[in-house]
Design an enzyme around this catalytic site. Structure first.
Site, mmCIF file in Angstrom:
data_model
loop_
_atom_site.group_PDB
_atom_site.id
_atom_site.type_symbol
_atom_site.label_atom_id
_atom_site.label_comp_id
_atom_site.label_asym_id
_atom_site.label_seq_id
_atom_site.Cartn_x
_atom_site.Cartn_y
_atom_site.Cartn_z
ATOM 1 C CE LYS A 177 -46.911 -12.214 11.248
ATOM 2 N NZ LYS A 177 -47.710 -13.049 12.044
ATOM 3 C CB THR B 236 -45.237 -13.330 8.076
ATOM 4 O OG1 THR B 236 -46.252 -13.600 8.771
ATOM 5 C CG2 THR B 236 -44.440 -12.445 8.438
ATOM 6 C CE LYS C 209 -41.599 -17.011 7.233
ATOM 7 N NZ LYS C 209 -42.965 -16.327 7.362
HETATM 8 N N1 LIG Z 1 -48.233 -20.868 12.506
HETATM 9 C C1 LIG Z 1 -48.365 -19.764 13.334
HETATM 10 O O1 LIG Z 1 -48.739 -19.504 14.493
HETATM 11 C C2 LIG Z 1 -48.498 -18.308 12.222
HETATM 12 C C3 LIG Z 1 -49.060 -17.311 12.689
HETATM 13 C C4 LIG Z 1 -49.036 -15.976 12.052
HETATM 14 C C5 LIG Z 1 -48.632 -16.245 10.760
HETATM 15 N N2 LIG Z 1 -47.988 -17.421 10.139
HETATM 16 C C6 LIG Z 1 -47.301 -17.198 8.788
HETATM 17 O O2 LIG Z 1 -48.211 -17.905 7.906
HETATM 18 C C7 LIG Z 1 -47.563 -18.604 6.866
HETATM 19 C C8 LIG Z 1 -48.009 -20.095 6.869
HETATM 20 O O3 LIG Z 1 -47.598 -20.447 8.290
HETATM 21 P P1 LIG Z 1 -47.985 -21.956 8.672
HETATM 22 O O4 LIG Z 1 -47.651 -22.171 10.250
HETATM 23 O O5 LIG Z 1 -49.180 -22.441 8.387
HETATM 24 O O6 LIG Z 1 -46.874 -22.904 7.926
HETATM 25 P P2 LIG Z 1 -46.983 -24.577 7.232
HETATM 26 O O7 LIG Z 1 -47.521 -25.225 8.163
HETATM 27 O O8 LIG Z 1 -45.347 -24.706 7.138
HETATM 28 O O9 LIG Z 1 -47.757 -24.221 6.033
HETATM 29 C C9 LIG Z 1 -47.216 -23.755 4.814
HETATM 30 C C10 LIG Z 1 -48.131 -24.316 3.710
HETATM 31 O O10 LIG Z 1 -47.668 -23.811 2.465
HETATM 32 C C11 LIG Z 1 -47.293 -24.782 1.630
HETATM 33 N N3 LIG Z 1 -46.213 -24.224 0.745
HETATM 34 C C12 LIG Z 1 -45.120 -23.524 1.226
HETATM 35 N N4 LIG Z 1 -44.326 -23.430 0.273
HETATM 36 C C13 LIG Z 1 -45.036 -23.614 -0.980
HETATM 37 C C14 LIG Z 1 -44.851 -23.536 -2.461
HETATM 38 N N5 LIG Z 1 -43.754 -23.026 -2.848
HETATM 39 N N6 LIG Z 1 -45.948 -24.242 -3.140
HETATM 40 C C15 LIG Z 1 -46.934 -24.773 -2.922
HETATM 41 N N7 LIG Z 1 -47.298 -24.753 -1.725
HETATM 42 C C16 LIG Z 1 -46.323 -24.163 -0.547
HETATM 43 C C17 LIG Z 1 -46.819 -25.943 2.458
HETATM 44 O O11 LIG Z 1 -47.213 -27.172 1.866
HETATM 45 P P3 LIG Z 1 -46.348 -28.577 2.204
HETATM 46 O O12 LIG Z 1 -47.362 -29.218 2.903
HETATM 47 O O13 LIG Z 1 -46.159 -29.125 0.904
HETATM 48 O O14 LIG Z 1 -44.936 -28.066 2.939
HETATM 49 C C18 LIG Z 1 -47.825 -26.038 3.691
HETATM 50 O O15 LIG Z 1 -49.063 -26.679 3.461
HETATM 51 C C19 LIG Z 1 -45.980 -18.343 7.151
HETATM 52 O O16 LIG Z 1 -45.809 -17.238 6.283
HETATM 53 C C20 LIG Z 1 -45.930 -17.902 8.700
HETATM 54 O O17 LIG Z 1 -44.837 -17.283 8.887
HETATM 55 C C21 LIG Z 1 -48.063 -18.442 11.035
#
Ligand SMILES: NC(=O)c1ccc[n+]([C@@H]2O[C@H](COP(=O)([O-])OP(=O)(O)OC[C@H]3O[C@@H](n4cnc5c(N)ncnc54)[C@H](OP(=O)(O)O)[C@@H]3O)[C@@H](O)[C@H]2O)c1
Length: 299
Positions: A176, A101, A244
């Site tokens: 979104k 997102t 964010k």
């Molecule tokens: N969780 C939900 O319910 C949900 C629902 C809909 C949408 N989203 C969206 O989906 C996205 C991911 O969410 P999430 O909950 O899965 O977050 P998360 O658990 O923090 O996962 C993000 C992943 O991306 C990797 N990452 C982040 N920045 C990076 C970079 N610069 N280079 C390489 N890898 C990078 C992180 O690696 P590290 O392990 O090294 O930190 C982590 O594995 C976000 O935009 C969020 O807003 C989330």
């Protein structure tokens, strides 16, 4: 996109959402190449059969379709356009899908930069939470070229259920942000109603039964209400990520000159969550901020 298993998919960012989505695609028979900044989730997916590589560039070289599910716009730009990023390994005909997102403007800018190299780009954020990612029932909203969307539909069907084409590049992210406006306000509604119920001396299990079976119900009440009552703040969706999203919501409201008082209030409350160093907790941590304001616990 014919013959599922012949389509090679690259996956960048295998955190709470990405790891489940990648694993669902593998269960559907797709061959996956995976990259993540930290290595533990990559090792887990490798043990399930995914190829692990050391850069987004290598992901692009090994794939027909690259999906990224990282955190915020600077992360998306780094993995797609940065050093050893996807663009460096891309060839004409590659399709890149950003499912995280961020903002419609960022999507349009990446669309044009990748397009200059003959690479299609779709902005395809999701909703449905960690539960939807695990169960493969995400709702997916997609912006970009219609033809690229149609070609990628089988890939989307590997991770989601309701898949909606929203229009030109950026419209997936715009959709979104509308979704997150409602999510933010529902999160506040969940926490406020439980605080009021607790202050009135009601049994919170009974309160949840009533709230989730009538007109007040929402995804947040059903999924986060029990966690608030159990004081379980493990993240399904991190508070820092909703903050964010609300930042982009407020930017868009400024640009379009519309007042969004509900989103703005929740945005300010989430600033307090960051001040408490609780950004990595689930969004239900909002309950603790309300408890602080009320000088009483939800119990
Ligand atoms: N969780 C939900 O319910 C949900 C629902 C809909 C949408 N989203 C969206 O989906 C996205 C991911 O969410 P999430 O909950 O899965 O977050 P998360 O658990 O923090 O996962 C993000 C992943 O991306 C990797 N990452 C982040 N920045 C990076 C970079 N610069 N280079 C390489 N890898 C990078 C992180 O690696 P590290 O392990 O090294 O930190 C982590 O594995 C976000 O935009 C969020 O807003 C989330």
């Amino acid at each position: 996109m014919s013959g599922k298993s012949s389509v090679r998919i690259g996956f960048i960012g295998v955190g709470i959402m990405g790891k489940q989505m990648a694993s669902n695609l593998m269960k559907k028979g797709y061959r996956l190449t995976v990259y993540n900044r930290s290595k533990k989730p990559v090792e887990e997916l490798h043990s399930l059969g995914a190829d692990a590589v050391d850069s987004p560039m290598e992901v692009a070289k090994n794939s027909d379709v690259v999906i990224d599910m990282v955190t915020d716009a600077p992360d998306v730009e780094a993995v797609l356009l940065g050093e050893k990023g996807v663009l460096e390994g891309a060839r004409p005909g590659l399709t890149v899908i950003d499912m995280s997102t961020n903002s419609p403007e960022i999507a349009r800018s990446i669309f044009s930069k990748l397009g200059n190299k003959g690479v299609d780009f779709l902005d395809a954020p999701v909703t449905g939470g960690d539960k939807g990612a695990r169960e493969g029932t995400l709702t997916i909203m997609v912006g970009g070229k219609r033809e690229a969307f149609d070609r990628c539909r089988p890939v989307f069907e590997g991770v989601g259920k309701e898949i909606v084409y929203m229009g030109d590049s950026g419209s997936g992210q715009a959709m979104k942000l509308c979704n997150q406006t409602a999510v933010a306000i529902h999160t506040l509604a969940t926490c406020e109603s439980l605080l009021l119920a607790s202050s009135a001396g009601l049994n919170l299990k009974d309160v949840l039964r009533v709230l989730t079976s009538g007109a007040a119900n929402s995804w947040n009440l059903t999924n986060l209400g029990p966690k608030v009552v159990a004081r379980d703040y493990e993240p399904g969706f991190k508070a820092a990520h909703l903050l964010k999203d609300l930042r982009y919501v407020i930017q868009l409201s400024e640009k379009n000159r519309i007042a969004l008082p509900g989103s703005s209030t929740v945005y300010q409350l989430f600033n307090s969550i960051m001040a408490e160093n609780d950004g990595e907790r689930g969004t239900q941590i909002l309950a603790k901020i309300l408890e602080k304001l009320a000088s009483r616990e939800i119990k």
